[in-house]
Design a protein around this motif. Structure first.
Motif, PDB file in Angstrom:
ATOM      1  N   THR A  91       0.181  45.749  -8.290  1.00 40.80           N
ATOM      2  CA  THR A  91      -0.331  46.559  -9.453  1.00 40.80           C
ATOM      3  C   THR A  91      -1.775  47.206  -8.909  1.00 40.80           C
ATOM      4  O   THR A  91      -2.577  46.406  -8.170  1.00 40.80           O
ATOM      5  CB  THR A  91      -0.817  45.609 -10.429  1.00 40.80           C
ATOM      6  OG1 THR A  91       0.250  45.269 -11.182  1.00 40.80           O
ATOM      7  CG2 THR A  91      -1.750  46.537 -11.597  1.00 40.80           C
ATOM      8  N   VAL A  92      -2.018  48.702  -9.200  1.00 37.91           N
ATOM      9  CA  VAL A  92      -3.349  49.079  -8.427  1.00 37.91           C
ATOM     10  C   VAL A  92      -3.978  49.917  -9.783  1.00 37.91           C
ATOM     11  O   VAL A  92      -3.198  50.325 -10.793  1.00 37.91           O
ATOM     12  CB  VAL A  92      -2.763  50.363  -7.643  1.00 37.91           C
ATOM     13  CG1 VAL A  92      -4.074  51.367  -7.088  1.00 37.91           C
ATOM     14  CG2 VAL A  92      -2.063  49.935  -6.378  1.00 37.91           C
ATOM     15  N   ALA A  93      -4.974  49.419  -9.740  1.00 32.73           N
ATOM     16  CA  ALA A  93      -6.096  50.324 -10.854  1.00 32.73           C
ATOM     17  C   ALA A  93      -6.957  51.277 -10.208  1.00 32.73           C
ATOM     18  O   ALA A  93      -7.462  51.056  -9.060  1.00 32.73           O
ATOM     19  CB  ALA A  93      -6.995  49.161 -11.335  1.00 32.73           C
ATOM     20  N   PHE A  94      -7.065  52.208 -10.900  1.00 33.19           N
ATOM     21  CA  PHE A  94      -8.200  53.532 -10.755  1.00 33.19           C
ATOM     22  C   PHE A  94      -9.037  53.290 -11.612  1.00 33.19           C
ATOM     23  O   PHE A  94      -9.003  53.215 -12.942  1.00 33.19           O
ATOM     24  CB  PHE A  94      -7.607  54.729 -10.864  1.00 33.19           C
ATOM     25  CG  PHE A  94      -6.480  54.953  -9.873  1.00 33.19           C
ATOM     26  CD1 PHE A  94      -6.835  55.605  -8.520  1.00 33.19           C
ATOM     27  CD2 PHE A  94      -5.056  54.741  -9.950  1.00 33.19           C
ATOM     28  CE1 PHE A  94      -5.829  55.818  -7.688  1.00 33.19           C
ATOM     29  CE2 PHE A  94      -3.881  55.091  -9.358  1.00 33.19           C
ATOM     30  CZ  PHE A  94      -4.434  55.507  -8.067  1.00 33.19           C
ATOM     31  N   LEU A  95     -10.554  53.460 -11.030  1.00 34.90           N
ATOM     32  CA  LEU A  95     -11.776  53.310 -11.974  1.00 34.90           C
ATOM     33  C   LEU A  95     -12.322  54.561 -11.470  1.00 34.90           C
ATOM     34  O   LEU A  95     -12.750  54.847 -10.709  1.00 34.90           O
ATOM     35  CB  LEU A  95     -12.725  52.204 -11.392  1.00 34.90           C
ATOM     36  CG  LEU A  95     -13.942  52.046 -12.061  1.00 34.90           C
ATOM     37  CD1 LEU A  95     -13.854  51.978 -13.706  1.00 34.90           C
ATOM     38  CD2 LEU A  95     -14.870  51.012 -11.700  1.00 34.90           C
ATOM     39  N   ASN A  96     -12.351  55.522 -12.689  1.00 36.85           N
ATOM     40  CA  ASN A  96     -13.025  56.791 -12.670  1.00 36.85           C
ATOM     41  C   ASN A  96     -14.246  56.632 -12.912  1.00 36.85           C
ATOM     42  O   ASN A  96     -15.002  56.025 -13.971  1.00 36.85           O
ATOM     43  CB  ASN A  96     -12.370  57.655 -14.002  1.00 36.85           C
ATOM     44  CG  ASN A  96     -12.951  58.846 -14.013  1.00 36.85           C
ATOM     45  OD1 ASN A  96     -13.836  59.313 -13.041  1.00 36.85           O
ATOM     46  ND2 ASN A  96     -12.632  59.689 -14.815  1.00 36.85           N
ATOM     47  N   ASN A  97     -15.290  57.051 -11.889  1.00 35.07           N
ATOM     48  CA  ASN A  97     -16.808  56.710 -12.094  1.00 35.07           C
ATOM     49  C   ASN A  97     -17.288  57.934 -11.800  1.00 35.07           C
ATOM     50  O   ASN A  97     -18.497  58.204 -11.160  1.00 35.07           O
ATOM     51  CB  ASN A  97     -16.788  55.601 -10.992  1.00 35.07           C
ATOM     52  CG  ASN A  97     -18.466  55.241 -10.757  1.00 35.07           C
ATOM     53  OD1 ASN A  97     -19.239  55.372 -11.756  1.00 35.07           O
ATOM     54  ND2 ASN A  97     -18.761  55.069  -9.538  1.00 35.07           N
ATOM     55  N   ASP A  98     -16.688  59.045 -12.440  1.00 35.30           N
ATOM     56  CA  ASP A  98     -17.107  60.371 -12.135  1.00 35.30           C
ATOM     57  C   ASP A  98     -18.473  60.679 -12.831  1.00 35.30           C
ATOM     58  O   ASP A  98     -19.079  61.731 -12.677  1.00 35.30           O
ATOM     59  CB  ASP A  98     -16.274  61.494 -12.381  1.00 35.30           C
ATOM     60  CG  ASP A  98     -15.849  61.870 -13.937  1.00 35.30           C
ATOM     61  OD1 ASP A  98     -16.360  61.399 -14.679  1.00 35.30           O
ATOM     62  OD2 ASP A  98     -15.139  62.818 -14.081  1.00 35.30           O
ATOM     63  N   GLY A  99     -18.806  59.792 -13.957  1.00 30.24           N
ATOM     64  CA  GLY A  99     -20.071  60.215 -14.724  1.00 30.24           C
ATOM     65  C   GLY A  99     -19.920  61.127 -15.998  1.00 30.24           C
ATOM     66  O   GLY A  99     -21.082  61.110 -16.722  1.00 30.24           O
ATOM     67  N   SER A 100     -18.998  62.024 -16.113  1.00 27.97           N
ATOM     68  CA  SER A 100     -18.841  63.009 -16.988  1.00 27.97           C
ATOM     69  C   SER A 100     -18.319  62.177 -18.355  1.00 27.97           C
ATOM     70  O   SER A 100     -18.623  62.836 -19.381  1.00 27.97           O
ATOM     71  CB  SER A 100     -17.880  63.852 -16.692  1.00 27.97           C
ATOM     72  OG  SER A 100     -16.658  63.682 -16.439  1.00 27.97           O
ATOM     73  N   GLY A 101     -17.487  61.066 -18.329  1.00 30.26           N
ATOM     74  CA  GLY A 101     -16.934  60.810 -19.236  1.00 30.26           C
ATOM     75  C   GLY A 101     -15.756  61.429 -19.901  1.00 30.26           C
ATOM     76  O   GLY A 101     -15.135  60.783 -20.747  1.00 30.26           O
ATOM     77  N   LEU A 102     -15.278  62.436 -19.028  1.00 31.89           N
ATOM     78  CA  LEU A 102     -14.366  63.344 -19.398  1.00 31.89           C
ATOM     79  C   LEU A 102     -13.017  62.824 -18.667  1.00 31.89           C
ATOM     80  O   LEU A 102     -11.890  62.890 -19.085  1.00 31.89           O
ATOM     81  CB  LEU A 102     -14.511  64.866 -19.416  1.00 31.89           C
ATOM     82  CG  LEU A 102     -15.532  65.238 -20.073  1.00 31.89           C
ATOM     83  CD1 LEU A 102     -15.918  66.692 -19.542  1.00 31.89           C
ATOM     84  CD2 LEU A 102     -15.265  65.221 -21.658  1.00 31.89           C
ATOM     85  N   GLY A 103     -13.042  62.197 -17.598  1.00 35.59           N
ATOM     86  CA  GLY A 103     -11.943  61.924 -16.888  1.00 35.59           C
ATOM     87  C   GLY A 103     -11.168  63.212 -16.135  1.00 35.59           C
ATOM     88  O   GLY A 103     -10.117  62.872 -15.832  1.00 35.59           O
TER      89      GLY A 103
END
Length: 103
Positions: free
Chosen positions: A33-45
Motif C-alpha cells: 500500500t502506497v500513500a501520497f501526501l500532497n504538501n503543495d500548500g494550496s489546499g486545492l491538490g
C-alpha cells in the motif's frame, strides 16, 4: 533483486533526520500500500495531483502495488509537520509514503 528505489532521496535535513526513526525502503512494492501526501500548500491538490495519478498508474501496473490512498496537508500547515493523527494514519496504513509539493 536490485533495489529499484535507490533513486528516491530523503531531503530531510540531517538535524531533523537524527530526531526520527525511519524504516528502510522495501525491495519490492508487490502487494504493498502506497500513500501520497500532497504538501503543495494550496489546499486545492491541483498542481501535483496529475503527477500522483500517473505515478499511481505506474506503481500498480509495473510494480504490483495493490492499494493507493491520497491525503493532503493544507496551506495553514505549510512549513509545519503534519498533525499527529495524519502521521499515525500514514504510518499504520501505508508501506511507503510519497510526500510531494506542487509549484
Amino acid at each position: 533483486m536490485a533495489n529499484h528505489f535507490a533513486l528516491f532521496r530523503d531531503p530531510t535535513a540531517p538535524a531533523q533526520k537524527a530526531q526520527r526513526k525511519t524504516n528502510p525502503l522495501p525491495t519490492s512494492l508487490k502487494g504493498k500500500t502506497v500513500a501520497f501526501l500532497n504538501n503543495d500548500g494550496s489546499g486545492l491538490g491541483v498542481r501535483i495531483q496529475d503527477f500522483y495519478n500517473e505515478m499511481e498508474r505506474v506503481l500498480k501496473e509495473r510494480h504490483g502495488v495493490t492499494r493507493v490512498f491520497h491525503r493532503e496537508k493544507f496551506r495553514t500547515m505549510t512549513g509545519q509537520g503534519a498533525p499527529d493523527e495524519l502521521v499515525r494514519e500514514l504510518a499504520s496504513g501505508a508501506d511507503l509514503v510519497i510526500n510531494g509539493m506542487g509549484v
